[in-house]
Design a protein around this motif. Structure first.
Motif, PDB file in Angstrom:
ATOM      1  N   ALA A   1       0.861  -1.183   0.000  1.00 15.89           N
ATOM      2  CA  ALA A   1       0.000   0.000   0.000  1.00 15.89           C
ATOM      3  C   ALA A   1       0.894   1.228   0.000  1.00 15.89           C
ATOM      4  O   ALA A   1       2.023   1.189   0.490  1.00 15.89           O
ATOM      5  N   LEU A   2       0.398   2.313  -0.568  1.00 16.38           N
ATOM      6  CA  LEU A   2       1.132   3.573  -0.618  1.00 16.38           C
ATOM      7  C   LEU A   2       0.301   4.641   0.067  1.00 16.38           C
ATOM      8  O   LEU A   2      -0.843   4.891  -0.325  1.00 16.38           O
ATOM      9  N   ILE A   3       0.862   5.239   1.106  1.00 24.43           N
ATOM     10  CA  ILE A   3       0.198   6.299   1.854  1.00 24.43           C
ATOM     11  C   ILE A   3       0.902   7.602   1.478  1.00 24.43           C
ATOM     12  O   ILE A   3       2.102   7.754   1.694  1.00 24.43           O
TER      13      ILE A   3
ATOM     14  N   ALA B   1      -6.408  -2.061   2.154  1.00 26.07           N
ATOM     15  CA  ALA B   1      -6.124  -3.296   1.422  1.00 26.07           C
ATOM     16  C   ALA B   1      -4.758  -3.235   0.749  1.00 26.07           C
ATOM     17  O   ALA B   1      -4.248  -2.158   0.412  1.00 26.07           O
ATOM     18  N   ALA B   2      -4.188  -4.397   0.523  1.00 28.00           N
ATOM     19  CA  ALA B   2      -2.904  -4.504  -0.153  1.00 28.00           C
ATOM     20  C   ALA B   2      -2.967  -3.806  -1.516  1.00 28.00           C
ATOM     21  O   ALA B   2      -3.969  -3.882  -2.219  1.00 28.00           O
ATOM     22  N   GLY B   3      -1.900  -3.099  -1.853  1.00 30.86           N
ATOM     23  CA  GLY B   3      -1.788  -2.448  -3.149  1.00 30.86           C
ATOM     24  C   GLY B   3      -2.563  -1.159  -3.298  1.00 30.86           C
ATOM     25  O   GLY B   3      -2.536  -0.537  -4.356  1.00 30.86           O
TER      26      GLY B   3
ATOM     27  N   ALA C   1      -9.841   0.213  -0.465  1.00 35.23           N
ATOM     28  CA  ALA C   1      -9.056  -0.535  -1.443  1.00 35.23           C
ATOM     29  C   ALA C   1      -9.033   0.247  -2.746  1.00 35.23           C
ATOM     30  O   ALA C   1      -9.929   1.053  -3.013  1.00 35.23           O
ATOM     31  N   GLY C   2      -8.019  -0.014  -3.550  1.00 33.45           N
ATOM     32  CA  GLY C   2      -7.991   0.512  -4.900  1.00 33.45           C
ATOM     33  C   GLY C   2      -6.965   1.594  -5.145  1.00 33.45           C
ATOM     34  O   GLY C   2      -6.189   1.965  -4.286  1.00 33.45           O
TER      35      GLY C   2
ATOM     36  N   ILE D   1     -13.493   3.870  -0.073  1.00 35.95           N
ATOM     37  CA  ILE D   1     -14.150   3.064   0.957  1.00 35.95           C
ATOM     38  C   ILE D   1     -14.971   1.978   0.272  1.00 35.95           C
ATOM     39  O   ILE D   1     -15.782   2.268  -0.606  1.00 35.95           O
ATOM     40  N   ILE D   2     -14.729   0.732   0.676  1.00 32.74           N
ATOM     41  CA  ILE D   2     -15.506  -0.379   0.115  1.00 32.74           C
ATOM     42  C   ILE D   2     -16.517  -0.921   1.117  1.00 32.74           C
ATOM     43  O   ILE D   2     -17.467  -1.583   0.728  1.00 32.74           O
ATOM     44  N   SER D   3     -16.283  -0.649   2.394  1.00 28.90           N
ATOM     45  CA  SER D   3     -17.258  -1.042   3.419  1.00 28.90           C
ATOM     46  C   SER D   3     -16.866  -0.410   4.740  1.00 28.90           C
ATOM     47  O   SER D   3     -15.764   0.119   4.890  1.00 28.90           O
TER      48      SER D   3
END
Length: 188
Positions: free
Chosen positions: A98-100, A113-115, A129-130, A135-137
């Protein structure tokens, strides 16, 4: 015991010889890390502005995640590098690779999420994710989904023996692989 001592001196020699930056070096330079954190190998912290990074308690950061407090792409435009703080609140999980980006706060009890590429702050109790991360949930919705999978009678559940620290046999490794070829399982 001899192997542990040998690995200790090898790591110290590499640090001196290759001038490796360790987490303790970043903390000495001003980065803050809370209690009970698990920061996996290969995580990259912005060395040039590490004091702008704050990590809360009970945070897990998976391998090869990046936390960047600067964005040098602006230097080409106006001779200035954009900088901002990164704040990872308590009880956060950041997945592998992941990149912050600068200026991001990840709210308490959230999962990245990963990536994922996080360019904007994430509210607490969120799963994102993405690219860019969205936000996915909510955390509660994700928990319900995972518990449903966990309680499904066809789900394989393994004890801690089935981890890298559990002394799992080659036969058990192969059996686990076959059982999980096309489905999800869980390990304690």
């Amino acid at each position: 015991m001899l192997k542990i001592i040998k690995n200790y001196f090898r790591a110290r020699f590499k640090k001196i010889l290759l001038e490796e930056i360790w987490l303790e070096d970043l903390v000495k330079m001003g980065m803050r890390i809370g209690d009970n954190c698990s920061i996996q190998p290969g995580v990259i912290f912005d060395y040039s502005h590490c004091w702008l990074i704050r990590i809360g308690d009970n945070v897990t950061i998976a391998p090869e995640a990046y936390l960047l407090a600067h964005d040098a792409s602006t230097k080409l435009l106006n001779d200035y590098t954009k900088i901002s703080s990164i704040s990872i609140k308590d009880n956060v999980f950041i997945g592998a690779r992941a990149l912050i980006m600068p200026g991001v706060t990840i709210g308490e009890n959230s999962i990245v999420a990963a990536g994922s590429i996080v360019t904007k702050s994430i509210p607490e109790n969120s799963v994102v994710a993405g690219n860019p991360a969205r936000i996915i949930s909510t955390l509660e919705e994700y928990k319900v989904k995972i518990n449903k999978q966990l309680n499904d009678p066809v789900t394989n559940i393994y004890d801690s023996k089935y981890t890298i620290n559990g002394n799992v046999s080659d036969n058990d490794k192969n059996q686990m692989y076959e059982q999980l070829k096309s489905k999800i399982g869980f390990v304690k």
